[in-house]
Design an enzyme around this catalytic site. Structure first.
Site, mmCIF file in Angstrom:
data_model
loop_
_atom_site.group_PDB
_atom_site.id
_atom_site.type_symbol
_atom_site.label_atom_id
_atom_site.label_comp_id
_atom_site.label_asym_id
_atom_site.label_seq_id
_atom_site.Cartn_x
_atom_site.Cartn_y
_atom_site.Cartn_z
ATOM 1 N N HIS A 61 0.817 -1.223 0.000
ATOM 2 C CA HIS A 61 0.000 0.000 0.000
ATOM 3 C C HIS A 61 0.850 1.272 0.000
ATOM 4 C CE1 HIS A 61 0.431 -0.022 4.491
ATOM 5 N NE2 HIS A 61 0.270 1.283 4.355
ATOM 6 N N ASP A 108 0.059 -7.571 1.385
ATOM 7 C CA ASP A 108 0.566 -6.195 1.489
ATOM 8 C C ASP A 108 2.099 -6.160 1.507
ATOM 9 O OD1 ASP A 108 0.544 -3.468 1.686
ATOM 10 O OD2 ASP A 108 -0.052 -3.391 3.802
ATOM 11 N N SER A 199 4.365 2.287 8.142
ATOM 12 C CA SER A 199 4.047 1.268 7.145
ATOM 13 C C SER A 199 5.228 0.939 6.268
ATOM 14 C CB SER A 199 2.925 1.760 6.233
ATOM 15 O OG SER A 199 1.698 1.532 6.840
HETATM 16 N N1 ARG Z 1 -1.025 2.023 7.501
HETATM 17 C C1 ARG Z 1 -0.098 2.741 8.335
HETATM 18 C C2 ARG Z 1 0.918 3.489 7.479
HETATM 19 O O1 ARG Z 1 0.678 3.672 6.315
HETATM 20 C C3 ARG Z 1 0.545 1.862 9.365
HETATM 21 C C4 ARG Z 1 -0.352 1.759 10.494
HETATM 22 C C5 ARG Z 1 0.122 0.834 11.538
HETATM 23 N N2 ARG Z 1 -0.835 0.985 12.576
HETATM 24 C C6 ARG Z 1 -0.801 0.351 13.719
HETATM 25 N N3 ARG Z 1 -1.687 0.634 14.604
HETATM 26 N N4 ARG Z 1 0.107 -0.561 13.949
HETATM 27 O O2 ARG Z 1 1.882 4.023 7.959
#
Ligand code: ARG
Length: 251
Positions: A61, A108, A199
């Site tokens: 993503h 992912d 992420s």
């Molecule tokens: N989707 C998030 C990003 O793009 C990462 C989120 C991780 N969240 C968590 N509660 N561990 O950075």
């Protein structure tokens, strides 16, 4: 109403004001220079790990579709992004997991080919699923609390326990999100988690020989460090063969 809140909270974009208590995440540990020499920062606001001298492993993503990609700048070799000895490189090509749809649906992961070889250590993938339980280390330059809109200049890391898929799936079902168990490892403890901007970064543990190996990739979570909702990570052992094949293609 709830569905809207969930979508907003798991989006890779900065978390909005959630009205939740502000919690420190990633345990507040700042990494020392040289401590995790293979971790990198990507310019779209994600983390990654050098999986081969010219290839970064990150989250699906975090990148666009498979193909040529000249847009990503990679900062490597430092924990302080403003350090003078930071090494930078640019992307030339991306291979994203063929099954990728959106982070909560599994698959992912992605590999990014750089415009040059970096003279830095690479992070091996765990050989099998035997290291998918127990304590793991997670890291990134992302937000240190859920409501912060700020990314960090220094790399933060924390040790967190993994959480059984069944427990994690049950928690997320309450928020109407179905965990893709076969593709995921959940982890976190009270007040400690990854957050927006982390992420793509690596979840690691030490192998028997004392060297770090990659167990997971930061993927998503509902908010950050909420007791009921652990962080969700891409399970490397499930995708090991596919990631190695894609990496070989780009090397
Ligand atoms: N989707 C998030 C990003 O793009 C990462 C989120 C991780 N969240 C968590 N509660 N561990 O950075």
């Amino acid at each position: 109403m709830l569905a809207v809140a969930v979508t907003a909270a798991i989006a890779p974009a900065p978390a909005g004001a959630s009205g939740r208590p502000i919690l420190e995440v990633v345990g507040g540990n700042v990494a020392k220079a040289g401590e995790f020499p293979w971790v990198v920062r990507l310019s779209m606001g994600c983390g990654g790990a050098l999986t081969a001298p010219r290839v970064v492993l990150t989250a699906g993503h975090c990148v666009g579709a498979t193909g040529a990609d000249k847009k990503i700048t990679v900062t490597a070799g430092v924990t302080d992004l403003k350090a003078k000895n930071a090494v930078t490189a640019h992307s030339v090509e991306v291979i994203r997991a063929p099954g990728f749809q959106t982070e909560t649906r599994g698959d992912d992961w992605a590999v990014v080919k750089l415009d040059r070889v970096l003279a830095l250590p690479t992070l091996p993938l765990v050989p099998d699923a035997s290291s998918d339980q127990g304590n793991v280390t997670v890291m990134g330059w992302g937000q240190t609390r859920e409501g912060s809109l700020q990314q960090e200049r220094r790399l933060h890391y924390a040790t967190v326990p993994t959480i059984p898929d069944a427990t994690c799936a049950k928690s997320y079902l309450a928020a109407k999100v179905t965990l893709v168990r076969a593709d995921s490892i959940c982890a976190g403890r009270h007040g400690v988690d990854t957050c927006q901007g982390d992420s793509g970064g690596p979840m690691v543990r030490r192998a028997r020989d004392g060297r770090w190996a990659q167990v997971g990739i930061v993927s998503w979570g509902l908010g950050c460090a909420r007791d009921a909702y652990p962080g969700v990570y891409t399970q490397i052992s499930k995708f090991r063969t596919a990631i190695l094949a894609a990496t070989r293609k780009l090397s």
